[in-house]
Scaffold this motif. Structure first.
Motif, mmCIF file in Angstrom:
data_model
loop_
_atom_site.group_PDB
_atom_site.id
_atom_site.type_symbol
_atom_site.label_atom_id
_atom_site.label_comp_id
_atom_site.label_asym_id
_atom_site.label_seq_id
_atom_site.Cartn_x
_atom_site.Cartn_y
_atom_site.Cartn_z
ATOM 1 N N CYS A 93 0.818 -1.225 0.000
ATOM 2 C CA CYS A 93 0.000 0.000 0.000
ATOM 3 C C CYS A 93 0.847 1.270 0.000
ATOM 4 C CB CYS A 93 -0.940 0.010 1.208
ATOM 5 S SG CYS A 93 -2.325 -1.137 1.044
ATOM 6 N N GLY A 94 2.150 1.115 -0.051
ATOM 7 C CA GLY A 94 3.012 2.291 0.021
ATOM 8 C C GLY A 94 3.229 2.965 -1.315
ATOM 9 N N THR A 95 2.130 3.259 -1.998
ATOM 10 C CA THR A 95 2.224 3.892 -3.323
ATOM 11 C C THR A 95 0.901 4.565 -3.666
ATOM 12 O OG1 THR A 95 2.642 3.487 -5.679
ATOM 13 C CG2 THR A 95 1.486 1.752 -4.472
ATOM 14 N N THR A 96 0.978 5.570 -4.518
ATOM 15 C CA THR A 96 -0.249 6.177 -5.049
ATOM 16 C C THR A 96 -0.378 5.911 -6.539
ATOM 17 O OG1 THR A 96 0.933 8.248 -5.433
ATOM 18 C CG2 THR A 96 -0.256 8.026 -3.341
ATOM 19 N N THR A 97 0.620 5.272 -7.113
ATOM 20 C CA THR A 97 0.621 5.135 -8.574
ATOM 21 C C THR A 97 0.853 3.721 -9.078
ATOM 22 O OG1 THR A 97 2.980 5.692 -8.566
ATOM 23 C CG2 THR A 97 1.434 7.499 -8.939
ATOM 24 N N CYS A 126 17.703 4.063 1.356
ATOM 25 C CA CYS A 126 17.488 2.983 0.387
ATOM 26 C C CYS A 126 16.015 2.870 0.009
ATOM 27 C CB CYS A 126 17.965 1.643 0.961
ATOM 28 S SG CYS A 126 19.761 1.463 1.003
ATOM 29 N N HIS A 127 15.133 3.319 0.896
ATOM 30 C CA HIS A 127 13.692 3.216 0.646
ATOM 31 C C HIS A 127 13.220 4.432 -0.168
ATOM 32 C CE1 HIS A 127 13.203 -0.295 3.280
ATOM 33 N NE2 HIS A 127 14.188 0.256 3.963
ATOM 34 N N ALA A 128 13.795 4.572 -1.340
ATOM 35 C CA ALA A 128 13.548 5.760 -2.168
ATOM 36 C C ALA A 128 12.074 5.892 -2.532
ATOM 37 C CB ALA A 128 14.409 5.692 -3.425
ATOM 38 N N SER A 129 11.394 4.773 -2.749
ATOM 39 C CA SER A 129 9.983 4.854 -3.154
ATOM 40 C C SER A 129 9.139 5.520 -2.075
ATOM 41 C CB SER A 129 9.444 3.456 -3.454
ATOM 42 O OG SER A 129 9.387 2.686 -2.261
ATOM 43 N N GLN A 130 9.538 5.381 -0.822
ATOM 44 C CA GLN A 130 8.734 5.940 0.259
ATOM 45 C C GLN A 130 8.943 7.430 0.432
ATOM 46 O OE1 GLN A 130 6.219 3.794 1.542
ATOM 47 N NE2 GLN A 130 7.146 3.152 -0.377
ATOM 48 N N ARG A 131 10.142 7.883 0.111
ATOM 49 C CA ARG A 131 10.345 9.333 0.134
ATOM 50 C C ARG A 131 9.388 9.986 -0.853
ATOM 51 N NH1 ARG A 131 16.770 10.126 -0.319
ATOM 52 N NH2 ARG A 131 16.376 12.288 0.258
ATOM 53 N N GLU A 132 9.209 9.348 -2.012
ATOM 54 C CA GLU A 132 8.305 9.901 -3.023
ATOM 55 C C GLU A 132 6.852 9.766 -2.595
ATOM 56 O OE1 GLU A 132 9.469 11.679 -5.465
ATOM 57 O OE2 GLU A 132 11.397 11.217 -4.536
ATOM 58 N N HIS A 167 1.619 11.776 -0.348
ATOM 59 C CA HIS A 167 0.545 11.524 0.616
ATOM 60 C C HIS A 167 0.444 12.614 1.679
ATOM 61 C CE1 HIS A 167 -1.423 9.415 4.045
ATOM 62 N NE2 HIS A 167 -2.166 8.936 3.073
ATOM 63 N N HIS A 168 1.575 13.073 2.164
ATOM 64 C CA HIS A 168 1.593 14.041 3.260
ATOM 65 C C HIS A 168 1.883 15.461 2.814
ATOM 66 C CE1 HIS A 168 1.370 10.940 6.354
ATOM 67 N NE2 HIS A 168 2.290 10.258 5.696
ATOM 68 N N GLY A 169 2.313 15.608 1.567
ATOM 69 C CA GLY A 169 2.651 16.944 1.109
ATOM 70 C C GLY A 169 3.952 17.458 1.680
ATOM 71 N N THR A 170 4.767 16.575 2.202
ATOM 72 C CA THR A 170 6.067 17.007 2.717
ATOM 73 C C THR A 170 7.140 16.094 2.148
ATOM 74 O OG1 THR A 170 5.947 15.565 4.633
ATOM 75 C CG2 THR A 170 5.064 17.798 4.884
ATOM 76 N N ASP A 171 8.349 16.531 2.276
ATOM 77 C CA ASP A 171 9.484 15.722 1.783
ATOM 78 C C ASP A 171 10.509 15.632 2.902
ATOM 79 O OD1 ASP A 171 11.186 14.267 0.185
ATOM 80 O OD2 ASP A 171 12.089 16.037 -0.713
ATOM 81 N N GLU A 172 10.077 15.085 3.984
ATOM 82 C CA GLU A 172 10.969 15.093 5.141
ATOM 83 C C GLU A 172 11.191 13.692 5.708
ATOM 84 O OE1 GLU A 172 9.308 17.415 8.259
ATOM 85 O OE2 GLU A 172 7.927 15.818 8.780
ATOM 86 N N TYR A 173 11.248 12.744 4.796
ATOM 87 C CA TYR A 173 11.423 11.345 5.199
ATOM 88 C C TYR A 173 12.636 11.175 6.116
ATOM 89 C CZ TYR A 173 11.293 6.257 4.193
ATOM 90 O OH TYR A 173 11.199 4.895 4.256
ATOM 91 N N LEU A 174 13.757 11.684 5.660
ATOM 92 C CA LEU A 174 14.985 11.532 6.447
ATOM 93 C C LEU A 174 15.014 12.509 7.617
ATOM 94 C CD1 LEU A 174 17.632 11.099 3.591
ATOM 95 C CD2 LEU A 174 16.274 9.344 4.746
ATOM 96 N N ASP A 175 14.504 13.725 7.393
ATOM 97 C CA ASP A 175 14.551 14.726 8.458
ATOM 98 C C ASP A 175 13.704 14.326 9.659
ATOM 99 O OD1 ASP A 175 16.255 16.243 7.000
ATOM 100 O OD2 ASP A 175 14.734 17.644 6.248
#
Ligand SMILES: [Zn+2]
Length: 257
Positions: free
Chosen positions: A47-51, A190-196, A201-209
Protein backbone atom coordinates in the motif's frame (compact mmCIF):
# COMPACT_ATOMS: atom_id res chain seq x y z
CA UNK A 1 23.38 -13.65 32.38
CA UNK A 2 26.45 -13.79 30.10
CA UNK A 3 25.99 -12.45 26.58
CA UNK A 4 24.82 -15.20 24.21
CA UNK A 5 27.57 -16.99 22.32
CA UNK A 6 25.38 -17.02 19.22
CA UNK A 7 25.37 -13.42 18.03
CA UNK A 8 22.28 -13.23 15.84
CA UNK A 9 19.96 -10.22 15.97
CA UNK A 10 16.56 -10.00 14.29
CA UNK A 11 14.46 -6.89 13.77
CA UNK A 12 10.95 -8.30 13.27
CA UNK A 13 8.82 -5.43 12.02
CA UNK A 14 5.55 -4.81 10.18
CA UNK A 15 6.65 -2.89 7.08
CA UNK A 16 9.71 -2.23 4.94
CA UNK A 17 11.51 0.83 6.43
CA UNK A 18 10.20 0.38 10.01
CA UNK A 19 13.51 -1.11 11.17
CA UNK A 20 15.47 1.65 9.46
CA UNK A 21 13.41 4.29 11.27
CA UNK A 22 13.32 2.67 14.69
CA UNK A 23 16.38 0.54 15.37
CA UNK A 24 18.86 0.62 12.47
CA UNK A 25 21.45 2.62 14.41
CA UNK A 26 21.53 -0.11 17.04
CA UNK A 27 21.68 -2.75 14.30
CA UNK A 28 24.72 -0.95 12.89
CA UNK A 29 26.39 -1.10 16.32
CA UNK A 30 25.59 -4.79 16.59
CA UNK A 31 26.97 -5.52 13.12
CA UNK A 32 30.13 -3.60 14.00
CA UNK A 33 30.39 -5.75 17.15
CA UNK A 34 30.33 -8.94 15.10
CA UNK A 35 26.62 -9.75 15.21
CA UNK A 36 24.79 -11.20 12.23
CA UNK A 37 21.80 -8.97 11.55
CA UNK A 38 18.47 -9.96 10.01
CA UNK A 39 15.63 -7.60 9.15
CA UNK A 40 12.21 -9.16 8.63
CA UNK A 41 8.93 -7.50 7.74
CA UNK A 42 5.41 -8.91 7.82
CA UNK A 43 4.40 -7.10 4.63
CA UNK A 44 6.17 -6.16 1.42
CA UNK A 45 4.62 -2.69 1.55
CA UNK A 46 1.94 -3.11 -1.12
CA UNK A 47 0.00 0.00 0.00
CA UNK A 48 3.01 2.29 0.02
CA UNK A 49 2.22 3.89 -3.32
CA UNK A 50 -0.25 6.18 -5.05
CA UNK A 51 0.62 5.13 -8.57
CA UNK A 52 1.96 1.58 -8.78
CA UNK A 53 0.19 -1.79 -8.73
CA UNK A 54 0.62 -3.85 -5.56
CA UNK A 55 2.88 -6.28 -7.41
CA UNK A 56 5.10 -3.57 -8.82
CA UNK A 57 5.54 -1.72 -5.53
CA UNK A 58 6.16 -4.94 -3.58
CA UNK A 59 9.00 -5.82 -5.96
CA UNK A 60 10.48 -2.35 -5.55
CA UNK A 61 10.14 -2.24 -1.78
CA UNK A 62 11.54 -5.68 -1.04
CA UNK A 63 14.56 -4.80 -3.15
CA UNK A 64 14.95 -1.52 -1.23
CA UNK A 65 14.76 -3.42 2.06
CA UNK A 66 17.29 -5.99 0.86
CA UNK A 67 19.72 -3.22 -0.11
CA UNK A 68 19.31 -1.49 3.25
CA UNK A 69 20.04 -4.68 5.19
CA UNK A 70 22.98 -5.48 2.93
CA UNK A 71 24.65 -2.20 3.91
CA UNK A 72 25.47 -3.81 7.26
CA UNK A 73 25.92 -7.33 5.91
CA UNK A 74 22.39 -8.22 6.95
CA UNK A 75 19.74 -10.41 5.35
CA UNK A 76 16.17 -9.36 4.60
CA UNK A 77 13.10 -11.58 4.98
CA UNK A 78 9.40 -11.00 4.31
CA UNK A 79 6.37 -12.94 5.53
CA UNK A 80 4.34 -11.77 2.52
CA UNK A 81 1.30 -10.44 4.38
CA UNK A 82 -0.70 -7.52 2.91
CA UNK A 83 -0.42 -4.00 4.33
CA UNK A 84 -3.22 -3.25 6.77
CA UNK A 85 -3.96 -6.95 7.16
CA UNK A 86 -1.26 -8.16 9.52
CA UNK A 87 -3.24 -10.30 11.95
CA UNK A 88 -2.47 -12.57 14.82
CA UNK A 89 -3.88 -15.84 13.50
CA UNK A 90 -2.61 -19.40 13.14
CA UNK A 91 -1.19 -19.16 9.60
CA UNK A 92 0.73 -15.97 10.37
CA UNK A 93 1.93 -17.23 13.73
CA UNK A 94 3.24 -20.35 12.01
CA UNK A 95 5.09 -18.25 9.44
CA UNK A 96 6.71 -16.29 12.26
CA UNK A 97 7.69 -19.47 14.12
CA UNK A 98 9.23 -20.92 10.96
CA UNK A 99 11.16 -17.72 10.32
CA UNK A 100 12.56 -17.62 13.85
CA UNK A 101 13.40 -21.28 13.60
CA UNK A 102 15.53 -20.62 10.50
CA UNK A 103 17.22 -17.47 11.83
CA UNK A 104 17.73 -18.64 15.45
CA UNK A 105 17.89 -15.14 16.95
CA UNK A 106 19.31 -14.48 20.40
CA UNK A 107 18.31 -10.80 20.32
CA UNK A 108 15.02 -9.57 18.86
CA UNK A 109 13.61 -6.10 18.21
CA UNK A 110 9.98 -5.56 17.36
CA UNK A 111 7.32 -2.85 17.56
CA UNK A 112 5.92 -1.42 20.75
CA UNK A 113 2.91 -3.41 22.03
CA UNK A 114 0.76 -0.29 21.61
CA UNK A 115 1.39 1.79 18.51
CA UNK A 116 -0.40 4.09 16.11
CA UNK A 117 -1.45 1.35 13.68
CA UNK A 118 -2.54 -2.23 14.20
CA UNK A 119 -0.05 -3.79 11.79
CA UNK A 120 2.62 -2.69 14.25
CA UNK A 121 0.74 -4.09 17.24
CA UNK A 122 0.15 -7.42 15.51
CA UNK A 123 3.81 -7.63 14.48
CA UNK A 124 4.72 -6.97 18.10
CA UNK A 125 2.50 -9.84 19.22
CA UNK A 126 3.90 -12.16 16.55
CA UNK A 127 7.47 -11.28 17.50
CA UNK A 128 6.74 -11.79 21.16
CA UNK A 129 5.02 -15.13 20.58
CA UNK A 130 7.72 -16.45 18.26
CA UNK A 131 10.45 -15.37 20.69
CA UNK A 132 8.85 -17.36 23.46
CA UNK A 133 8.14 -20.60 21.65
CA UNK A 134 10.40 -21.04 18.63
CA UNK A 135 12.94 -23.07 20.58
CA UNK A 136 10.33 -25.65 21.61
CA UNK A 137 10.96 -28.75 19.47
CA UNK A 138 7.33 -29.17 18.40
CA UNK A 139 6.65 -25.50 17.60
CA UNK A 140 7.64 -25.77 13.94
CA UNK A 141 8.44 -28.32 11.26
CA UNK A 142 11.67 -26.44 10.50
CA UNK A 143 14.53 -28.41 12.06
CA UNK A 144 15.58 -27.17 15.49
CA UNK A 145 19.02 -25.56 15.37
CA UNK A 146 21.49 -25.60 18.22
CA UNK A 147 21.33 -22.39 20.24
CA UNK A 148 17.57 -21.92 19.84
CA UNK A 149 16.46 -20.19 23.03
CA UNK A 150 14.17 -17.45 24.28
CA UNK A 151 15.98 -14.36 22.98
CA UNK A 152 16.45 -10.95 24.54
CA UNK A 153 13.44 -8.96 23.38
CA UNK A 154 13.29 -5.19 23.01
CA UNK A 155 10.34 -3.09 21.88
CA UNK A 156 11.20 -0.14 19.68
CA UNK A 157 9.63 3.25 20.18
CA UNK A 158 6.05 3.62 19.03
CA UNK A 159 5.78 6.21 16.29
CA UNK A 160 6.12 9.68 17.87
CA UNK A 161 6.95 7.98 21.17
CA UNK A 162 3.35 7.74 22.34
CA UNK A 163 0.76 5.00 22.60
CA UNK A 164 -2.52 5.35 20.62
CA UNK A 165 -4.06 7.33 23.48
CA UNK A 166 -1.27 9.87 23.32
CA UNK A 167 0.53 8.74 26.45
CA UNK A 168 4.34 8.97 26.26
CA UNK A 169 6.23 5.68 26.41
CA UNK A 170 9.15 5.77 28.81
CA UNK A 171 12.17 3.83 27.52
CA UNK A 172 14.15 1.43 29.68
CA UNK A 173 17.19 1.69 27.44
CA UNK A 174 18.73 4.38 25.26
CA UNK A 175 21.43 3.49 22.77
CA UNK A 176 23.76 6.25 21.62
CA UNK A 177 23.78 6.09 17.80
CA UNK A 178 25.47 9.41 17.14
CA UNK A 179 28.36 7.71 15.35
CA UNK A 180 25.96 5.43 13.45
CA UNK A 181 23.52 8.12 12.30
CA UNK A 182 25.10 8.51 8.89
CA UNK A 183 24.85 4.78 8.17
CA UNK A 184 21.29 4.63 9.56
CA UNK A 185 20.36 7.52 7.26
CA UNK A 186 21.95 5.70 4.34
CA UNK A 187 19.88 2.60 5.15
CA UNK A 188 16.67 4.61 5.36
CA UNK A 189 17.50 6.38 2.11
CA UNK A 190 17.49 2.98 0.39
CA UNK A 191 13.69 3.22 0.65
CA UNK A 192 13.55 5.76 -2.17
CA UNK A 193 9.98 4.85 -3.15
CA UNK A 194 8.73 5.94 0.26
CA UNK A 195 10.35 9.33 0.13
CA UNK A 196 8.31 9.90 -3.02
CA UNK A 197 5.13 8.35 -1.68
CA UNK A 198 5.24 10.35 1.55
CA UNK A 199 5.71 13.53 -0.43
CA UNK A 200 2.55 12.72 -2.39
CA UNK A 201 0.54 11.52 0.62
CA UNK A 202 1.59 14.04 3.26
CA UNK A 203 2.65 16.94 1.11
CA UNK A 204 6.07 17.01 2.72
CA UNK A 205 9.48 15.72 1.78
CA UNK A 206 10.97 15.09 5.14
CA UNK A 207 11.42 11.34 5.20
CA UNK A 208 14.98 11.53 6.45
CA UNK A 209 14.55 14.73 8.46
CA UNK A 210 11.70 13.27 10.52
CA UNK A 211 13.92 10.36 11.51
CA UNK A 212 16.81 12.68 12.37
CA UNK A 213 14.56 14.87 14.50
CA UNK A 214 13.30 11.84 16.42
CA UNK A 215 16.68 10.29 17.22
CA UNK A 216 17.86 13.78 18.13
CA UNK A 217 14.99 14.13 20.61
CA UNK A 218 15.79 10.72 22.10
CA UNK A 219 19.44 11.73 22.26
CA UNK A 220 18.52 14.81 24.28
CA UNK A 221 17.20 12.53 27.01
CA UNK A 222 20.77 11.43 27.67
CA UNK A 223 22.81 14.32 26.44
CA UNK A 224 24.08 12.82 23.20
CA UNK A 225 23.54 13.78 19.59
CA UNK A 226 21.30 10.88 18.61
CA UNK A 227 19.84 7.85 20.33
CA UNK A 228 17.37 5.03 19.78
CA UNK A 229 15.05 4.13 22.64
CA UNK A 230 13.72 0.74 23.69
CA UNK A 231 11.60 -0.92 26.32
CA UNK A 232 12.91 -4.34 27.28
CA UNK A 233 10.44 -7.20 27.64
CA UNK A 234 11.08 -8.67 31.07
CA UNK A 235 8.27 -11.19 31.44
CA UNK A 236 8.59 -14.76 32.69
CA UNK A 237 11.15 -16.89 30.82
CA UNK A 238 12.71 -13.99 28.91
CA UNK A 239 16.24 -12.82 29.74
CA UNK A 240 15.85 -9.81 32.03
CA UNK A 241 19.31 -8.36 32.18
CA UNK A 242 19.83 -5.45 29.80
CA UNK A 243 21.97 -7.00 27.07
CA UNK A 244 22.29 -3.71 25.17
CA UNK A 245 23.79 -2.13 28.28
CA UNK A 246 26.17 -5.05 28.66
CA UNK A 247 27.24 -4.79 25.04
CA UNK A 248 27.58 -1.08 24.58
CA UNK A 249 28.29 0.47 27.93
CA UNK A 250 27.94 0.46 31.66
CA UNK A 251 24.87 1.75 33.40
CA UNK A 252 21.37 0.80 34.34
CA UNK A 253 17.95 1.66 33.06
CA UNK A 254 17.68 4.80 31.00
CA UNK A 255 21.42 5.29 30.97
CA UNK A 256 22.47 6.18 27.47
CA UNK A 257 24.88 3.63 26.08
ZN1 LIG B 1 5.20 0.51 9.78
Amino acid sequence: MPAPTRKTALAFMAHPDDAEFLCAGTLVRLADAGWKVHIATCTAGDCGTTTETPWAIMAVRTEEARKAAALIGGDYHCLGEPDGQVVYDKPTVRKAYDLFRRIVPTLVFTHAPKDYMLDHEMASLLGRAASFIYGAPNASAVPLAEGSQVPYLYYCDPVEGTDPLGRPVEPTTLVDITAQLEKKTEMLACHASQREWLRAHHGTDEYLDAMRRWVGARGQLAGVGAAEAFVQHRGHAYPRDDLLTELFGAGGSKTCL
